[in-house]
Scaffold this motif. Structure first.
Motif, PDB file in Angstrom:
ATOM      1  N   ALA A 224       0.858  -1.180   0.000  1.00 56.98           N
ATOM      2  CA  ALA A 224       0.000   0.000   0.000  1.00 56.98           C
ATOM      3  C   ALA A 224       0.898   1.234   0.000  1.00 56.98           C
ATOM      4  O   ALA A 224       1.852   1.319   0.778  1.00 56.98           O
ATOM      5  CB  ALA A 224      -0.896   0.000   1.238  1.00 56.98           C
ATOM      6  N   GLN A 225       0.609   2.189  -0.874  1.00 59.21           N
ATOM      7  CA  GLN A 225       1.483   3.349  -0.994  1.00 59.21           C
ATOM      8  C   GLN A 225       1.430   4.274   0.218  1.00 59.21           C
ATOM      9  O   GLN A 225       2.322   5.104   0.397  1.00 59.21           O
ATOM     10  CB  GLN A 225       1.151   4.108  -2.283  1.00 59.21           C
ATOM     11  CG  GLN A 225       1.550   3.330  -3.527  1.00 59.21           C
ATOM     12  CD  GLN A 225       1.215   4.025  -4.831  1.00 59.21           C
ATOM     13  OE1 GLN A 225       0.448   4.992  -4.843  1.00 59.21           O
ATOM     14  NE2 GLN A 225       1.759   3.531  -5.921  1.00 59.21           N
ATOM     15  N   SER A 226       0.449   4.079   1.061  1.00 53.44           N
ATOM     16  CA  SER A 226       0.402   4.844   2.306  1.00 53.44           C
ATOM     17  C   SER A 226       1.580   4.510   3.208  1.00 53.44           C
ATOM     18  O   SER A 226       1.885   5.263   4.137  1.00 53.44           O
ATOM     19  CB  SER A 226      -0.908   4.556   3.052  1.00 53.44           C
ATOM     20  OG  SER A 226      -1.072   3.161   3.277  1.00 53.44           O
ATOM     21  N   THR A 227       2.275   3.389   2.926  1.00 46.98           N
ATOM     22  CA  THR A 227       3.410   3.000   3.755  1.00 46.98           C
ATOM     23  C   THR A 227       4.665   3.808   3.470  1.00 46.98           C
ATOM     24  O   THR A 227       5.588   3.816   4.294  1.00 46.98           O
ATOM     25  CB  THR A 227       3.755   1.505   3.550  1.00 46.98           C
ATOM     26  OG1 THR A 227       4.133   1.278   2.172  1.00 46.98           O
ATOM     27  CG2 THR A 227       2.587   0.612   3.923  1.00 46.98           C
ATOM     28  N   HIS A 228       4.735   4.492   2.308  1.00 45.58           N
ATOM     29  CA  HIS A 228       5.989   5.168   1.983  1.00 45.58           C
ATOM     30  C   HIS A 228       5.834   6.472   1.206  1.00 45.58           C
ATOM     31  O   HIS A 228       6.834   7.064   0.806  1.00 45.58           O
ATOM     32  CB  HIS A 228       6.914   4.228   1.204  1.00 45.58           C
ATOM     33  CG  HIS A 228       6.334   3.706  -0.079  1.00 45.58           C
ATOM     34  ND1 HIS A 228       5.405   2.703  -0.109  1.00 45.58           N
ATOM     35  CD2 HIS A 228       6.555   4.046  -1.370  1.00 45.58           C
ATOM     36  CE1 HIS A 228       5.082   2.441  -1.363  1.00 45.58           C
ATOM     37  NE2 HIS A 228       5.761   3.246  -2.147  1.00 45.58           N
ATOM     38  N   LEU A 229       4.590   6.927   1.004  1.00 48.85           N
ATOM     39  CA  LEU A 229       4.370   8.220   0.358  1.00 48.85           C
ATOM     40  C   LEU A 229       3.840   9.232   1.370  1.00 48.85           C
ATOM     41  O   LEU A 229       3.153   8.872   2.330  1.00 48.85           O
ATOM     42  CB  LEU A 229       3.358   8.092  -0.782  1.00 48.85           C
ATOM     43  CG  LEU A 229       3.707   7.190  -1.969  1.00 48.85           C
ATOM     44  CD1 LEU A 229       2.640   7.336  -3.045  1.00 48.85           C
ATOM     45  CD2 LEU A 229       5.087   7.497  -2.531  1.00 48.85           C
ATOM     46  N   PHE A 236       2.598  12.758  -5.232  1.00 48.37           N
ATOM     47  CA  PHE A 236       3.028  11.415  -4.841  1.00 48.37           C
ATOM     48  C   PHE A 236       4.456  11.430  -4.295  1.00 48.37           C
ATOM     49  O   PHE A 236       5.310  10.635  -4.684  1.00 48.37           O
ATOM     50  CB  PHE A 236       2.918  10.435  -6.017  1.00 48.37           C
ATOM     51  CG  PHE A 236       1.516  10.289  -6.549  1.00 48.37           C
ATOM     52  CD1 PHE A 236       0.574   9.515  -5.886  1.00 48.37           C
ATOM     53  CD2 PHE A 236       1.139  10.935  -7.724  1.00 48.37           C
ATOM     54  CE1 PHE A 236      -0.710   9.375  -6.376  1.00 48.37           C
ATOM     55  CE2 PHE A 236      -0.156  10.806  -8.221  1.00 48.37           C
ATOM     56  CZ  PHE A 236      -1.080  10.029  -7.548  1.00 48.37           C
ATOM     57  N   ALA A 237       4.692  12.342  -3.372  1.00 45.05           N
ATOM     58  CA  ALA A 237       6.041  12.542  -2.844  1.00 45.05           C
ATOM     59  C   ALA A 237       6.463  11.401  -1.922  1.00 45.05           C
ATOM     60  O   ALA A 237       5.657  10.857  -1.151  1.00 45.05           O
ATOM     61  CB  ALA A 237       6.108  13.862  -2.087  1.00 45.05           C
ATOM     62  N   TYR A 238       7.723  11.062  -2.023  1.00 41.40           N
ATOM     63  CA  TYR A 238       8.337  10.036  -1.165  1.00 41.40           C
ATOM     64  C   TYR A 238       8.450  10.563   0.254  1.00 41.40           C
ATOM     65  O   TYR A 238       8.889  11.694   0.478  1.00 41.40           O
ATOM     66  CB  TYR A 238       9.714   9.722  -1.719  1.00 41.40           C
ATOM     67  CG  TYR A 238      10.484   8.604  -1.069  1.00 41.40           C
ATOM     68  CD1 TYR A 238      10.233   7.279  -1.389  1.00 41.40           C
ATOM     69  CD2 TYR A 238      11.514   8.875  -0.165  1.00 41.40           C
ATOM     70  CE1 TYR A 238      10.984   6.244  -0.833  1.00 41.40           C
ATOM     71  CE2 TYR A 238      12.273   7.850   0.398  1.00 41.40           C
ATOM     72  CZ  TYR A 238      11.996   6.537   0.065  1.00 41.40           C
ATOM     73  OH  TYR A 238      12.741   5.516   0.610  1.00 41.40           O
ATOM     74  N   SER A 239       8.040   9.754   1.216  1.00 40.78           N
ATOM     75  CA  SER A 239       8.184  10.132   2.616  1.00 40.78           C
ATOM     76  C   SER A 239       9.389   9.412   3.199  1.00 40.78           C
ATOM     77  O   SER A 239       9.341   8.197   3.422  1.00 40.78           O
ATOM     78  CB  SER A 239       6.931   9.767   3.414  1.00 40.78           C
ATOM     79  OG  SER A 239       7.173   9.915   4.813  1.00 40.78           O
ATOM     80  N   ARG A 240      10.429  10.130   3.460  1.00 38.91           N
ATOM     81  CA  ARG A 240      11.612   9.490   4.031  1.00 38.91           C
ATOM     82  C   ARG A 240      11.316   8.928   5.414  1.00 38.91           C
ATOM     83  O   ARG A 240      11.822   7.850   5.771  1.00 38.91           O
ATOM     84  CB  ARG A 240      12.767  10.487   4.098  1.00 38.91           C
ATOM     85  CG  ARG A 240      14.050   9.859   4.593  1.00 38.91           C
ATOM     86  CD  ARG A 240      15.237  10.750   4.388  1.00 38.91           C
ATOM     87  NE  ARG A 240      16.456  10.106   4.840  1.00 38.91           N
ATOM     88  CZ  ARG A 240      17.672  10.627   4.728  1.00 38.91           C
ATOM     89  NH1 ARG A 240      17.816  11.817   4.142  1.00 38.91           N
ATOM     90  NH2 ARG A 240      18.732   9.985   5.166  1.00 38.91           N
TER      91      ARG A 240
END
Length: 268
Positions: A224-229, A236-240
């Motif tokens: 799920a992209q909620s895990t890393h965006l 759709f930025a990457y969340s460090r």
């Protein structure tokens, strides 16, 4: 633009990334509508997310976007999920069921066949070659198919998708020891949810190459992209911060698969 990038490693793990590329040939880009040009169905930032997680992995990455052709679909066009909403070999709608081409600009059968040969064929030729190379070297190869998707898409599934979606097509694409290795790490991941063979049971890649009796084992991981965006919406930025929390679990999954592969290879 080269259609794919192959980075060869010396270990038993092959990472496939069919949907993280963003290149669209100009002749196709000109025919996409405003919605299509958002490229919203990209598997965002997977190359960055998986970078350096397991030493000596082979990585195969499609550089073209899935709107050009979806390399995780049956090349015949046959649906992998009969009776369920999905997108096709050369998608004409996005994951929300909305058109991505300008009216009358969709690819015809001849164009789809051309794309199949040029992109789908070249990608899978590389996957097949690398799996065979790795299998010959180690007597075993583990294909880990990397995917991600928005966690809430009513057109495709009800409710909210679990964080880790592990697919082995009902347990037939890998030895049960590999399936257990992945699911055990995911189940123990603090603060995350997981499912085995839920909405995503493994696409064409997993089903086509997973031949445990021949020494090739395949597992699909749909995150799920909620895990890393930062957010599952443009840009759709990457969340460090999120990624730094997730990456150790992904590393554990891959390290466990590699260790299991080495054990089975010794027993062979």
């Amino acid at each position: 633009m080269e259609p794919l990038t192959v980075t060869r490693g010396k270990g038993p793990i092959v990472l496939a990334m069919p949907h993280s590329g963003m290149w669209v040939p100009p002749v196709i880009w000109a025919r996409l509508n405003e919605r299509g040009r958002r490229l919203a169905d990209t598997d965002w930032h997977l190359d960055r997310l998986y970078e350096g997680l397991v030493p000596d992995a082979t990585i195969i990455r499609a550089n073209f976007h899935r709107y050009v052709i979806d390399t995780n679909r049956d090349p015949s066009g046959k649906s992998l999920y009969p009776g369920q909403n999905t997108t096709g070999l050369c998608p004409i709608t996005d994951f929300d069921g909305r058109a991505i081409y300008q009216e009358g600009m969709e690819p015809d059968a001849s164009e789809i066949e051309g794309r199949r040969r040029a992109y789908h064929g070249s990608y899978h030729a590389a996957v097949a070659d690398e799996l065979e190379r790795v299998r010959k070297e180690h007597s075993i190869a583990v294909l880990y198919d990397c995917h991600s998707i928005r966690s809430h898409i009513p057109f495709l599934f009800d409710g909210t998708l679990p964080d880790f979606n592990v697919g082995t097509n009902g347990g037939v694409t890998c030895d049960v020891l590999f399936e257990r290795a992945v699911t055990s790490v995911c189940a123990a991941a603090d603060g995350y949810t997981s499912v085995l063979n839920g909405r995503f049971k493994g696409g064409w890649t997993t089903r086509h190459y997973g031949r445990p009796e021949q020494g090739i084992h395949a597992v699909q991981m749909e995150l799920a992209q909620s895990t890393h965006l930062e957010a599952e919406s443009p840009p759709f930025a990457y969340s460090r911060t999120k990624a730094d929390r997730l990456r150790p679990y992904l590393a554990s999954v891959l390290e466990t698969l590699a260790a299991q592969a080495r054990t089975l290879a010794k027993e062979a």
